[in-house]
Scaffold this motif. Structure first.
Motif, short mmCIF file in Angstrom:
data_model
loop_
_atom_site.label_atom_id
_atom_site.label_comp_id
_atom_site.label_asym_id
_atom_site.label_seq_id
_atom_site.Cartn_x
_atom_site.Cartn_y
_atom_site.Cartn_z
N LEU A 211 -7.55 -1.39 2.01
CA LEU A 211 -6.52 -2.37 2.90
C LEU A 211 -6.92 -2.72 4.33
CD1 LEU A 211 -3.42 -2.89 3.11
CD2 LEU A 211 -3.05 -0.78 4.03
N ILE B 268 0.64 5.82 3.19
CA ILE B 268 -0.62 4.88 2.79
C ILE B 268 -1.88 5.88 2.35
CG2 ILE B 268 -2.22 3.05 3.49
CD1 ILE B 268 0.32 1.57 4.84
N ALA C 299 0.65 -1.20 0.07
CA ALA C 299 -0.12 0.05 -0.11
C ALA C 299 0.82 1.36 -0.20
CB ALA C 299 -0.91 0.07 1.30
N THR D 287 -8.11 2.17 5.12
CA THR D 287 -7.32 1.28 5.86
C THR D 287 -8.36 0.83 7.08
OG1 THR D 287 -5.44 1.98 5.19
CG2 THR D 287 -5.37 0.40 7.21
N ALA E 142 -4.69 4.43 1.06
CA ALA E 142 -5.87 3.63 0.60
C ALA E 142 -6.61 3.68 1.84
CB ALA E 142 -5.60 2.18 0.53
N VAL F 61 -3.21 -0.51 -4.90
CA VAL F 61 -4.18 -1.13 -3.68
C VAL F 61 -5.59 -0.18 -3.62
CG1 VAL F 61 -4.31 -1.43 -1.32
CG2 VAL F 61 -2.01 -1.79 -2.71
#
Length: 264
Positions: free
Chosen positions: A114, A198, A104, A202, A200, A111
Motif C-alpha cells: 500500500l 491495515i 486496505a 505501507t 499491508a 491488498v
C-alpha cells in the motif's frame, strides 16, 4: 471501453495497461483516470497499471446518490473481481489515498503493498488546510480559483516550464451533482479507527510543502498504521507524483520490490 458492474448495477469504467503484476492507481477527488496520464508509464517496466473512473467521473455511471470513500473502495473491488485479480498492490493519492485506506483496512486479503500519497486520515484527528487556502479556492472568479489550485499543486518553477493543460484539476465533464457527492465523500472520510487494522506493508509519501493537504497528516498516518514508513519529498507540493516523478516513481517501485522480496 471496458466496464465492471457493481452488485447494484453501477458501471465502473477501468483501464488496464502494461505487463506484469497489477498496481492499482487511485486518483484524487473529482478526477478520472487521466490524473495518472503523465506518470503511469513510469511503472510499466515492472508493473501493469490499473486505473478506473470513479463513479461520477469519466465514462463511469453517475448516479445521483450519496458517495463515500468506502463506496469507492467497493467499486475498486468490483473492478478487481471483473478482472479475476485476487490481490493487488494499491497506490492512492489525495482522495485516492483515502479510498486506499478503506480498501486496505476493510479488504485486507485484496491488498498487497500500500502506498498512500498526499492524503490524510480524515475526521477530527486530521490536520485541516488553512483558512487562507480555503479562501483562495473559494474565489468567485473561476480562473482565479483554478490558478490558486494550480499553485497548490505545483511549484512556480514547474508551472513556468509546464504551461499546458493539467490533468489534476478535476474532470471537466462531471455533472454538478457528482461534484457535490465527491466533495461530500472526501469531507466525510474518517478512517482513524480502522487504520490500525491495515496489515499491508505501507509507504506514506508526501510533499514537504503541501498546503492543500498539510504535510502533518503524513505523520499521523505513519504513526497510526502498523509498521508504516514515511518519505517526505523536499519542496514538493500536492502533485508531487507528477512534478517530482523522477523521485517518486522509483521510490514507489523500490518499495514494491523490497516489500515483495521480504514477504511483508
Amino acid at each position: 471501453m471496458t466496464y465492471a458492474t457493481t452488485p447494484v448495477g453501477t458501471r465502473i469504467a477501468y483501464q488496464l495497461e502494461g505487463q506484469g503484476p497489477p498496481l492499482v492507481l487511485l486518483a484524487g477527488q473529482a478526477n478520472n483516470h487521466h490524473w495518472w496520464d503523465a506518470v503511469r508509464a513510469d511503472f510499466h517496466p515492472a508493473r501493469s497499471t490499473l486505473t478506473l473512473d470513479y463513479r461520477g467521473t469519466g465514462d463511469s455511471d453517475k448516479p445521483d446518490i450519496p458517495y463515500s470513500t468506502e463506496l469507492f473502495a467497493q467499486d475498486v473491488i468490483a473492478v478487481l473481481d471483473e478482472l479475476g485479480i485476487d490481490r493487488a498492490d494499491v497506490y492512492g493519492t489525495s482522495m485516492g489515498g483515502r479510498v486506499a485506506q478503506q480498501l486496505a483496512a476493510r479488504h485486507p486479503h485484496r491488498v498487497g503493498a500500500l502506498i498512500l500519497g498526499c492524503t490524510s486520515p480524515g475526521g477530527p484527528h486530521s490536520i485541516e488546510r488553512g483558512d487562507d487556502v480555503r479562501q483562495a479556492l473559494a474565489q468567485p472568479q473561476p480562473e482565479a480559483a483554478q490558478q490558486a489550485l494550480l499553485e497548490l499543486m505545483y511549484t512556480p518553477r514547474w508551472l513556468a516550464s509546464h504551461p499546458g493543460s493539467h490533468h489534476t484539476l478535476g474532470d471537466p465533464g462531471m455533472p454538478a451533482h457528482a461534484r457535490r457527492h465527491h466533495l461530500a465523500a472526501s469531507n466525510r472520510h474518517d478512517a482513524w479507527d480502522i487504520l490500525p487494522d491495515i496489515s499491508a506493508p505501507t509507504l506514506v509519501v508526501h510533499g514537504s510543502d503541501d498546503r492543500l493537504n498539510p504535510t502533518a497528516n503524513a505523520l499521523l498516518l505513519t504513526d497510526r498504521i502498523p509498521n508504516a514508513r514515511l518519505h517526505l519529498i523536499p519542496e514538493a507540493r500536492h502533485a508531487y507524483f507528477e512534478e517530482f516523478r523522477t523521485h517518486a516513481g522509483p521510490l514507489v517501485l523500490d518499495f514494491l520490490t523490497t516489500s515483495g522480496e521480504l514477504g511483508i
